[in-house]
Design a protein around this motif. Structure first.
Motif, PDB file in Angstrom:
ATOM      1  N   LYS A   1       0.916  -1.665   5.122  1.00 32.31           N
ATOM      2  CA  LYS A   1       0.027  -2.614   4.180  1.00 32.31           C
ATOM      3  C   LYS A   1       0.596  -3.497   3.514  1.00 32.31           C
ATOM      4  O   LYS A   1       1.273  -3.202   2.543  1.00 32.31           O
ATOM      5  CB  LYS A   1      -1.079  -1.562   3.565  1.00 32.31           C
TER       6      LYS A   1
ATOM      7  N   PHE B   1       1.698  -6.101   0.532  1.00 23.23           N
ATOM      8  CA  PHE B   1       1.325  -5.930  -0.671  1.00 23.23           C
ATOM      9  C   PHE B   1       1.227  -7.320  -1.309  1.00 23.23           C
ATOM     10  O   PHE B   1       2.184  -7.873  -1.512  1.00 23.23           O
ATOM     11  CB  PHE B   1       2.455  -5.366  -1.695  1.00 23.23           C
ATOM     12  N   ASN B   2       0.025  -7.787  -1.426  1.00 27.49           N
ATOM     13  CA  ASN B   2      -0.330  -8.950  -2.123  1.00 27.49           C
ATOM     14  C   ASN B   2      -1.658  -8.842  -2.657  1.00 27.49           C
ATOM     15  O   ASN B   2      -2.766  -9.185  -2.342  1.00 27.49           O
ATOM     16  CB  ASN B   2      -0.266  -9.995  -1.021  1.00 27.49           C
ATOM     17  N   ILE B   3      -1.718  -8.675  -4.027  1.00 26.96           N
ATOM     18  CA  ILE B   3      -2.918  -8.459  -4.751  1.00 26.96           C
ATOM     19  C   ILE B   3      -3.053  -9.461  -5.778  1.00 26.96           C
ATOM     20  O   ILE B   3      -2.125 -10.103  -6.548  1.00 26.96           O
ATOM     21  CB  ILE B   3      -2.582  -7.342  -5.801  1.00 26.96           C
TER      22      ILE B   3
ATOM     23  N   LEU C   1      -2.302   1.466  -8.014  1.00 32.15           N
ATOM     24  CA  LEU C   1      -2.084   1.454  -6.543  1.00 32.15           C
ATOM     25  C   LEU C   1      -2.851   2.390  -5.822  1.00 32.15           C
ATOM     26  O   LEU C   1      -3.319   2.006  -4.811  1.00 32.15           O
ATOM     27  CB  LEU C   1      -0.533   1.852  -6.437  1.00 32.15           C
TER      28      LEU C   1
ATOM     29  N   TYR D   1       1.861  -7.652 -13.019  1.00 30.39           N
ATOM     30  CA  TYR D   1       0.487  -7.172 -13.139  1.00 30.39           C
ATOM     31  C   TYR D   1       0.061  -6.460 -14.507  1.00 30.39           C
ATOM     32  O   TYR D   1      -0.995  -5.948 -14.506  1.00 30.39           O
ATOM     33  CB  TYR D   1       0.566  -5.812 -11.829  1.00 30.39           C
TER      34      TYR D   1
ATOM     35  N   ILE E   1       6.812   0.845  -2.334  1.00 29.50           N
ATOM     36  CA  ILE E   1       5.315   0.545  -1.973  1.00 29.50           C
ATOM     37  C   ILE E   1       5.467  -0.904  -1.817  1.00 29.50           C
ATOM     38  O   ILE E   1       4.720  -1.485  -1.099  1.00 29.50           O
ATOM     39  CB  ILE E   1       4.319   1.530  -2.551  1.00 29.50           C
ATOM     40  N   THR E   2       5.740  -1.580  -3.360  1.00 30.13           N
ATOM     41  CA  THR E   2       5.339  -2.894  -3.386  1.00 30.13           C
ATOM     42  C   THR E   2       6.376  -3.888  -3.113  1.00 30.13           C
ATOM     43  O   THR E   2       6.095  -5.024  -2.701  1.00 30.13           O
ATOM     44  CB  THR E   2       5.249  -3.240  -4.990  1.00 30.13           C
TER      45      THR E   2
ATOM     46  N   ARG F   1      -6.221   0.952  -5.383  1.00 26.45           N
ATOM     47  CA  ARG F   1      -6.258  -0.085  -4.452  1.00 26.45           C
ATOM     48  C   ARG F   1      -5.843   0.227  -2.992  1.00 26.45           C
ATOM     49  O   ARG F   1      -5.758  -0.554  -2.049  1.00 26.45           O
ATOM     50  CB  ARG F   1      -5.455  -1.363  -4.808  1.00 26.45           C
TER      51      ARG F   1
ATOM     52  N   PHE G   1      -3.040   1.947  -1.810  1.00 28.24           N
ATOM     53  CA  PHE G   1      -1.534   1.746  -1.104  1.00 28.24           C
ATOM     54  C   PHE G   1      -1.140   3.144  -1.135  1.00 28.24           C
ATOM     55  O   PHE G   1       0.002   3.472  -0.883  1.00 28.24           O
ATOM     56  CB  PHE G   1      -0.741   0.966  -2.254  1.00 28.24           C
TER      57      PHE G   1
END
Length: 390
Positions: free
Chosen positions: A28, A30-32, A124, A230, A218-219, A127, A129
């Motif tokens: 997935k 990571f682009n929030i 996270l 963030y 993760i990010t 959302r 993740f």
């Protein structure tokens, strides 16, 4: 020949697994995009010239912060329902040049950093993740324990040994040690766990050092960049940063002092983050406090999980997910976190039911400041009809 080819195939697979384990998860991207309602302008005061807040302010001012000797050196902030009641700085942020502490002086908050790391993990999860019920190995593939979950790290129930103790035996360099090196020590030595994960509580900084690394895996972002992008930037926490011993800073921040005002120098462990490492101010920390009342950043269900004691309610000094929780026999509680690293000490106390906040940050080693938050709350009860804690 067949056996040799099979062995070679296994080696190749293991090589690529070890390489991939060091990369961020790719299932997935990571682009929030975020659009929090950030606070603007200076923090506002209640009327402290006349009336009930003026009386309360005078009583808070009369409280002796910390022990009698040495004198308190830092800043105190007290607020109620979004406005300040009391804010005052004491002593020096840099004794060598006579620079005074101010409410805008960045100070190391030590383990109060865990509130940012723990909440980031839940952010996270919210959302999609991660799932805190998952084993850590699902996200950090080279983590050597397959029976430890993210939730057990968050609640200090993993059984991991304390890196602040074992790293002294495995780090001989004068250079700072970072989280990847902590993981390497854990992998290479596969330390015996102190207990079966999930069966006991043991406050351990290794848990949040691993969580800091988990955020990065993760990010795909350094922990310090993630927290800045963030949390700090969206909430206008302009005097906050994650300390890196290898970075250079063109601004001043509070130096760390022993009780006798001698310098408290860095150690190699200052490079590890997630369990500690954030420098911030009382005003920025109050912005963080207020952000947690909104569902824009974290929804109620995740906050409820963070602030729920993970041990029996009869245990007064309890722990949630990244937050200390003090439980009372009448069913009331408040959440907080203390911090202590070198000469830096602090407490961030959130009496959520009443939106009452006490923040005390010190850059000179001193005892007793944790008790002051409760003392201030007890004084405020007489004026503001706050929740009775008993």
């Amino acid at each position: 020949m067949f056996k040799q080819k099979s062995l070679l195939s296994i080696i190749i697979v293991l090589f690529f697994v070890s390489v991939e384990a060091k990369k961020p998860l790719s299932h997935k991207i990571f682009n929030i995009e975020i659009n929090y309602s950030a606070p603007t302008g200076q923090l506002q005061y209640h009327d402290t010239i006349s009336g009930v807040y003026a009386q309360l302010r005078n009583e808070i001012k009369a409280i002796n912060i910390g022990a009698e000797n040495p004198s308190f050196n830092g800043t105190v902030l007290v607020a109620h329902k979004g406005k300040l009641i009391f804010e005052q700085s004491y002593g020096l942020s840099n004794r060598a040049i006579g620079l005074k502490n101010t409410p805008q002086t960045p100070t190391q908050i030590a383990s109060i950093t865990k509130t940012f790391t723990g909440t980031s993990i839940l952010w996270l999860e919210q959302r999609g993740f991660l799932n805190i019920k998952d084993n850590v190995q699902k996200y950090i593939w080279d983590f050597p324990y397959g029976n430890i979950t993210i939730e057990q790290l968050l609640s200090h129930r993993s059984g991991l040994p304390e890196y602040l103790k074992f790293s002294n035996n495995y780090w001989s360099s004068a250079e700072p040690m970072y989280n990847e090196s902590v993981l390497d020590m854990i992998k290479n030595n596969r330390f015996r766990l102190l207990f079966t994960p999930g069966t006991k509580f043991d406050y351990c900084n290794s848990n949040f050092a691993v969580l800091g690394l988990l955020i990065e895996r993760i990010t795909g972002m350094p922990y310090k960049n993630f927290v800045s992008k963030y949390i700090f930037e969206p909430f206008n926490m302009t005097n906050s940063f994650v300390y890196d011993p290898n970075d250079t800073y063109d601004f001043s921040f509070a130096k760390s002092y022993r009780a006798n005002f001698r310098d408290f120098p860095n150690t190699f462990q200052d490079g590890v983050y997630g369990d500690k490492g954030i420098f911030t101010t009382v005003e920025d920390l109050y912005k963080w406090d207020q952000a947690l009342y909104s569902n824009e950043f974290l929804e109620d269900s995740f906050k409820k999980a963070a602030f729920t004691p993970t041990r029996d309610w009869s245990v007064m000094k309890n722990y949630g997910l990244g937050w200390r929780v003090k439980c009372y026999p009448n069913g009331e509680k408040y959440v907080y976190h203390t911090g202590w690293w070198h000469g830096y000490q602090g407490i961030f106390a959130r009496y959520i039911k009443d939106d009452f906040t006490v923040i005390i940050l010190s850059n000179r080693f001193i005892s007793g400041i944790s008790k002051n938050s409760e003392e201030i709350y007890e004084v405020a009860q007489r004026y503001l009809n706050l929740t009775k804690l008993s």
